[in-house]
Scaffold this motif. Structure first.
Motif, short mmCIF file in Angstrom:
data_model
loop_
_atom_site.label_atom_id
_atom_site.label_comp_id
_atom_site.label_asym_id
_atom_site.label_seq_id
_atom_site.Cartn_x
_atom_site.Cartn_y
_atom_site.Cartn_z
N PRO A 170 35.53 67.66 34.32
CA PRO A 170 35.55 68.90 33.24
C PRO A 170 35.02 70.05 33.88
O PRO A 170 34.10 69.92 34.92
N GLU A 171 35.24 71.12 33.45
CA GLU A 171 34.85 72.52 34.30
C GLU A 171 33.37 72.68 33.93
O GLU A 171 32.67 72.33 32.74
N GLY A 172 32.74 72.99 35.01
CA GLY A 172 31.26 73.04 35.00
C GLY A 172 30.35 71.86 35.10
O GLY A 172 29.29 72.02 35.39
N THR A 217 29.29 69.17 37.88
CA THR A 217 29.48 68.52 39.24
C THR A 217 29.44 67.02 39.61
O THR A 217 28.29 66.42 38.60
#
Ligand code: ADP
Ligand code: MG
Length: 263
Positions: free
Chosen positions: A13-15, A17
């Motif tokens: 998912p974006e954001g 790490t």
């Protein structure tokens, strides 16, 4: 050979790490390529299952991540940072703890002592020797309670424990020291149904506390019930990585046996 990008891979998912980001790992033993350009991500706060037949390369991948083996090619990123593990203590320093198939417990010692065993590697011998046994017992009890790991007593000798309890000691030792990533190689392989259930509850609890858990398992129902994502190795190739909710037990089995998904 697997070309990166040609097999399904569980999305990050974006954001977010990844706690572990394995890129194009190659590991050869003489003429045998145990891992052939293997990539995988493990997200924090999740249980990630790693599955595959005997000889697929699962334990070899775990040993590369725990610093037992050094990959011939490829990269390992921990929390986005490139790492090289020349030995197991380097992997531990990066926050990775491993519960190996052979648990490496000392049968003659009690639960508390086992949980502190080997800590001199990362925390220095003086810290260990300064801890009196009473303090070790208290700290061991705290860790066991935090993760809901039940023991007859921290003073029980490990030899007297059941298989599930022994697994619990090994897990407590792995997570009791602030590690953020836990690798488990077939933790329930030798256990009965009830003890398996207990271990899986513990595994879910670790993820709920924010740890990244990589779980190797042969049991597809177990994988389906406990994991958030599943990655499938076949003959040293990573053939798929999927969100568990997006797949089925039969599709996973199909990937394991044929390397292909269901169409
Ligand atoms: N230390 C080693 N020396 C030589 N070959 C090995 C070694 N470890 C693993 N292999 C080989 O690598 C392949 C993958 O093994 P492994 O990672 O143990 O598979 P899995 O854990 O999925 O059953 C197998 O062909 C195995 O024989
Ligand atoms: Mg194995």
């Amino acid at each position: 050979m697997t070309t990166p990008g040609t097999v399904p891979a569980a999305p990050v998912p974006e954001g977010v790490t990844p706690a572990l980001d394995v890129r194009n790992i190659v590991k050869r033993f003489g003429g045998v390529t145990a891992l052939n350009h293997v990539s995988m991500t493990v997200l924090p706060g999740e249980v990630t299952a790693l599955v595959g037949d005997n000889g697929a390369g699962k334990s070899t991948l775990v040993r590369c991540l725990s610093g037992v083996h050094q990959p011939d090619e490829g990269e390992i990123l921990v929390d986005g940072k490139l790492q090289t593990f020349h030995d197991p203590s380097a992997s531990r320093h990066a926050g990775i703890e491993t519960v190996f198939q052979e648990l490496a417990l000392s049968d003659n010692l009690d639960v508390a002592s086992n949980m502190f065993l080997g800590r001199e590697l990362t925390h220095g011998p003086t810290r260990l020797f300064r801890l009196r046994h009473k303090e070790m017992e208290t700290e061991a009890q705290t860790v066991l309670a935090r993760y809901g790991i039940r023991m007859p007593s921290v003073r029980s000798t490990v030899r007297e424990l059941s298989g599930g309890q022994r697994q619990g000691v090994a897990i407590a030792r792995a997570v009791g020291w602030g590690s953020r990533i836990v690798l488990m190689d077939e933790p329930t392989a030798a256990l009965g149904v009830r003890e398996t259930g207990r271990i899986l509850d513990i595994v879910r609890g670790l993820a709920e506390r924010g740890l990244a858990v990589l779980l190797i398992s042969h049991n597809m129902e177990q994988v389906h019930s406990v994991s958030d994502a599943v990655w499938i190795l076949r003959g040293g190739n990573m053939v798929a990585g999927m969100r568990t909710a997006d797949t089925t037990t039969s599709e996973i089995v199909h990937y394991i046996t044929t390397g292909q998904g269901l169409t």
